[in-house]
Write a protein that holds these residues in place. Structure first.
Motif, PDB file in Angstrom:
ATOM      1  N   HIS A 177     144.299  72.144 135.888  1.00  0.00           N
ATOM      2  CA  HIS A 177     143.010  72.742 135.521  1.00  0.00           C
ATOM      3  C   HIS A 177     142.108  71.748 134.788  1.00  0.00           C
ATOM      4  CE1 HIS A 177     144.414  76.657 136.876  1.00  0.00           C
ATOM      5  NE2 HIS A 177     145.563  76.355 136.309  1.00  0.00           N
ATOM      6  N   GLY A 178     142.359  70.454 135.018  1.00  0.00           N
ATOM      7  CA  GLY A 178     141.484  69.426 134.460  1.00  0.00           C
ATOM      8  C   GLY A 178     141.682  69.157 132.987  1.00  0.00           C
ATOM      9  N   LEU A 179     142.850  69.499 132.443  1.00  0.00           N
ATOM     10  CA  LEU A 179     143.137  69.302 131.023  1.00  0.00           C
ATOM     11  C   LEU A 179     144.184  68.200 130.882  1.00  0.00           C
ATOM     12  CD1 LEU A 179     143.441  73.089 130.184  1.00  0.00           C
ATOM     13  CD2 LEU A 179     141.513  71.621 129.573  1.00  0.00           C
ATOM     14  N   MET A 180     143.806  67.102 130.239  1.00  0.00           N
ATOM     15  CA  MET A 180     144.678  65.940 130.132  1.00  0.00           C
ATOM     16  C   MET A 180     145.268  65.834 128.726  1.00  0.00           C
ATOM     17  SD  MET A 180     144.440  64.810 133.139  1.00  0.00           S
ATOM     18  CE  MET A 180     143.586  65.881 134.295  1.00  0.00           C
ATOM     19  N   LEU A 181     146.560  65.580 128.663  1.00  0.00           N
ATOM     20  CA  LEU A 181     147.222  65.450 127.363  1.00  0.00           C
ATOM     21  C   LEU A 181     146.702  64.213 126.648  1.00  0.00           C
ATOM     22  CD1 LEU A 181     149.367  66.591 125.437  1.00  0.00           C
ATOM     23  CD2 LEU A 181     151.048  65.128 126.586  1.00  0.00           C
ATOM     24  N   ASP A 182     146.139  64.426 125.454  1.00  0.00           N
ATOM     25  CA  ASP A 182     145.504  63.358 124.687  1.00  0.00           C
ATOM     26  C   ASP A 182     146.377  62.903 123.525  1.00  0.00           C
ATOM     27  OD1 ASP A 182     143.174  61.709 123.956  1.00  0.00           O
ATOM     28  OD2 ASP A 182     142.974  63.072 122.258  1.00  0.00           O
ATOM     29  N   LYS A 183     147.122  63.838 122.935  1.00  0.00           N
ATOM     30  CA  LYS A 183     147.860  63.498 121.717  1.00  0.00           C
ATOM     31  C   LYS A 183     149.005  64.499 121.510  1.00  0.00           C
ATOM     32  CE  LYS A 183     145.396  62.113 118.230  1.00  0.00           C
ATOM     33  NZ  LYS A 183     144.631  61.928 116.974  1.00  0.00           N
ATOM     34  N   VAL A 184     150.144  63.983 121.051  1.00  0.00           N
ATOM     35  CA  VAL A 184     151.267  64.815 120.616  1.00  0.00           C
ATOM     36  C   VAL A 184     151.555  64.442 119.169  1.00  0.00           C
ATOM     37  CG1 VAL A 184     153.686  65.436 120.976  1.00  0.00           C
ATOM     38  CG2 VAL A 184     152.245  64.904 122.950  1.00  0.00           C
ATOM     39  N   VAL A 185     151.532  65.431 118.287  1.00  0.00           N
ATOM     40  CA  VAL A 185     151.737  65.177 116.854  1.00  0.00           C
ATOM     41  C   VAL A 185     152.984  65.934 116.396  1.00  0.00           C
ATOM     42  CG1 VAL A 185     150.725  65.294 114.545  1.00  0.00           C
ATOM     43  CG2 VAL A 185     149.231  65.002 116.545  1.00  0.00           C
ATOM     44  N   GLU A 186     153.924  65.203 115.802  1.00  0.00           N
ATOM     45  CA  GLU A 186     155.122  65.836 115.222  1.00  0.00           C
ATOM     46  C   GLU A 186     154.689  66.645 114.001  1.00  0.00           C
ATOM     47  OE1 GLU A 186     158.372  65.346 116.210  1.00  0.00           O
ATOM     48  OE2 GLU A 186     158.120  63.763 117.697  1.00  0.00           O
ATOM     49  N   MET A 187     155.184  67.883 113.926  1.00  0.00           N
ATOM     50  CA  MET A 187     154.805  68.789 112.847  1.00  0.00           C
ATOM     51  C   MET A 187     156.048  69.226 112.073  1.00  0.00           C
ATOM     52  SD  MET A 187     151.481  68.993 113.280  1.00  0.00           S
ATOM     53  CE  MET A 187     150.775  70.512 112.602  1.00  0.00           C
ATOM     54  N   PRO A 188     155.854  69.847 110.903  1.00  0.00           N
ATOM     55  CA  PRO A 188     157.011  70.356 110.154  1.00  0.00           C
ATOM     56  C   PRO A 188     157.792  71.398 110.953  1.00  0.00           C
ATOM     57  CG  PRO A 188     155.035  70.328 108.775  1.00  0.00           C
ATOM     58  CD  PRO A 188     154.591  70.014 110.177  1.00  0.00           C
ATOM     59  N   ALA A 189     159.044  71.600 110.561  1.00  0.00           N
ATOM     60  CA  ALA A 189     159.916  72.631 111.137  1.00  0.00           C
ATOM     61  C   ALA A 189     160.142  72.433 112.637  1.00  0.00           C
ATOM     62  CB  ALA A 189     159.378  74.040 110.852  1.00  0.00           C
ATOM     63  N   ASN A 190     160.172  71.153 113.068  1.00  0.00           N
ATOM     64  CA  ASN A 190     160.491  70.798 114.465  1.00  0.00           C
ATOM     65  C   ASN A 190     159.493  71.368 115.472  1.00  0.00           C
ATOM     66  OD1 ASN A 190     162.977  69.425 113.698  1.00  0.00           O
ATOM     67  ND2 ASN A 190     163.757  71.470 113.250  1.00  0.00           N
ATOM     68  N   ASN A 191     158.257  71.522 115.057  1.00  0.00           N
ATOM     69  CA  ASN A 191     157.194  71.954 115.963  1.00  0.00           C
ATOM     70  C   ASN A 191     156.350  70.754 116.379  1.00  0.00           C
ATOM     71  OD1 ASN A 191     157.585  74.877 116.080  1.00  0.00           O
ATOM     72  ND2 ASN A 191     157.111  74.836 113.900  1.00  0.00           N
ATOM     73  N   LEU A 192     155.514  70.982 117.388  1.00  0.00           N
ATOM     74  CA  LEU A 192     154.600  69.949 117.857  1.00  0.00           C
ATOM     75  C   LEU A 192     153.185  70.499 117.911  1.00  0.00           C
ATOM     76  CD1 LEU A 192     156.531  68.501 120.957  1.00  0.00           C
ATOM     77  CD2 LEU A 192     156.471  67.548 118.638  1.00  0.00           C
ATOM     78  N   SER A 193     152.216  69.626 117.715  1.00  0.00           N
ATOM     79  CA  SER A 193     150.825  69.919 118.055  1.00  0.00           C
ATOM     80  C   SER A 193     150.524  69.157 119.339  1.00  0.00           C
ATOM     81  CB  SER A 193     149.875  69.440 116.949  1.00  0.00           C
ATOM     82  OG  SER A 193     149.879  70.329 115.859  1.00  0.00           O
ATOM     83  N   LEU A 194     150.019  69.878 120.340  1.00  0.00           N
ATOM     84  CA  LEU A 194     149.606  69.277 121.612  1.00  0.00           C
ATOM     85  C   LEU A 194     148.086  69.355 121.701  1.00  0.00           C
ATOM     86  CD1 LEU A 194     152.168  70.856 124.118  1.00  0.00           C
ATOM     87  CD2 LEU A 194     152.484  68.903 122.561  1.00  0.00           C
ATOM     88  N   VAL A 195     147.467  68.239 121.965  1.00  0.00           N
ATOM     89  CA  VAL A 195     146.011  68.178 122.091  1.00  0.00           C
ATOM     90  C   VAL A 195     145.671  67.761 123.521  1.00  0.00           C
ATOM     91  CG1 VAL A 195     143.868  67.112 121.269  1.00  0.00           C
ATOM     92  CG2 VAL A 195     145.747  67.579 119.655  1.00  0.00           C
ATOM     93  N   PHE A 196     145.052  68.668 124.267  1.00  0.00           N
ATOM     94  CA  PHE A 196     144.580  68.378 125.612  1.00  0.00           C
ATOM     95  C   PHE A 196     143.063  68.289 125.577  1.00  0.00           C
ATOM     96  CE2 PHE A 196     148.591  70.593 126.097  1.00  0.00           C
ATOM     97  CZ  PHE A 196     149.227  69.947 127.140  1.00  0.00           C
ATOM     98  N   ARG A 197     142.493  67.466 126.467  1.00  0.00           N
ATOM     99  CA  ARG A 197     141.039  67.389 126.582  1.00  0.00           C
ATOM    100  C   ARG A 197     140.625  67.683 128.006  1.00  0.00           C
ATOM    101  NH1 ARG A 197     138.148  65.867 122.229  1.00  0.00           N
ATOM    102  NH2 ARG A 197     139.309  64.788 120.582  1.00  0.00           N
ATOM    103  N   ARG A 198     139.533  68.441 128.124  1.00  0.00           N
ATOM    104  CA  ARG A 198     139.004  68.735 129.447  1.00  0.00           C
ATOM    105  C   ARG A 198     138.315  67.500 130.007  1.00  0.00           C
ATOM    106  NH1 ARG A 198     134.093  71.158 131.592  1.00  0.00           N
ATOM    107  NH2 ARG A 198     134.578  72.110 133.595  1.00  0.00           N
ATOM    108  N   SER A 199     138.692  67.120 131.208  1.00  0.00           N
ATOM    109  CA  SER A 199     138.145  65.904 131.805  1.00  0.00           C
ATOM    110  C   SER A 199     136.732  66.145 132.291  1.00  0.00           C
ATOM    111  CB  SER A 199     139.030  65.451 132.954  1.00  0.00           C
ATOM    112  OG  SER A 199     139.164  66.494 133.906  1.00  0.00           O
TER     113      SER A 199
END
Length: 199
Positions: A177-199
């Motif tokens: 759907h035109g969303l590209m993974l831009d960043k993965v950030v390690e977070m507390p409690a073994n979670n992740l932040s995923l940042v996608f950007r619309r191309s």
């Protein structure tokens, strides 16, 4: 008097780390659609921290909507909109947004919700807009911690359609759907932040 405000210990723990990531990836002025806003505590905290973010909370659950409305009234924030009833798999707002945010949604919903979220965000985000996802994910098919493996088993026991999603699968669906993974950030409690950007 009965207070409709719900409280989530997880929201109290993760709201500040989430804010720190969002400050890095969003402009100072942005229209933000939050999906599955739950108690409304994230909406109140994040909108309160950055007055330039116009925050639109949403949820399909009437009890959650009542909680969000009560937190909003208590906070009195001009940039926090009235919550709207929205199921990710239904029609999305016609409005365009600089960001779509979903916190702890993908693992407690069927895969069809992930598919609908990507399609909806792809259509609702402005060019270069951000889709922000927070929660536990598998990486290369493996849980990021033993506690996540146990959590995944518990989720699947509650509903076989639930479970911690693999980062690669989520990324492939986003790209459709035109969303590209831009960043993965390690977070507390073994979670992740995923940042996608619309191309």
């Amino acid at each position: 008097m009965n207070d409709p405000r719900l409280q989530s210990p997880a929201a109290a723990r993760n709201r500040q780390p989430i804010l720190e990531v969002l400050r890095q990836v969003l402009p100072e002025r942005a229209r933000v659609l939050e999906l599955a806003s739950g108690s409304g505590e994230h909406a109140m905290h994040l909108a309160g921290a950055v007055p330039g973010w116009t925050w639109q909370p949403s949820d399909p659950n009437p009890r959650a909507l009542a909680s969000i409305a009560a937190w909003r009234e208590a906070a009195g924030l001009a940039n926090l909109r009235e919550p709207r009833q929205l199921d990710v798999t239904d029609d999305w707002p016609a409005e365009r947004f600089e960001a779509v945010v979903a916190i702890n949604l993908l693992h407690i919903s069927p895969w069809a919700v992930t598919e609908a979220l990507m399609a909806g965000a792809g259509g609702s985000l402005v060019p270069s807009g951000v889709l922000y996802l927070y929660g536990p994910f598998r990486r290369e098919g493996c849980p990021t911690a033993p506690s996540n493996a146990a959590f995944d088993a518990d989720l699947r026991a509650r509903d076989p359609r639930w479970g911690i999603r693999d980062l690669d699968d989520v990324t492939v669906e986003a790209e459709r759907h035109g969303l590209m993974l831009d960043k993965v950030v390690e977070m507390p409690a073994n979670n992740l932040s995923l940042v996608f950007r619309r191309s």
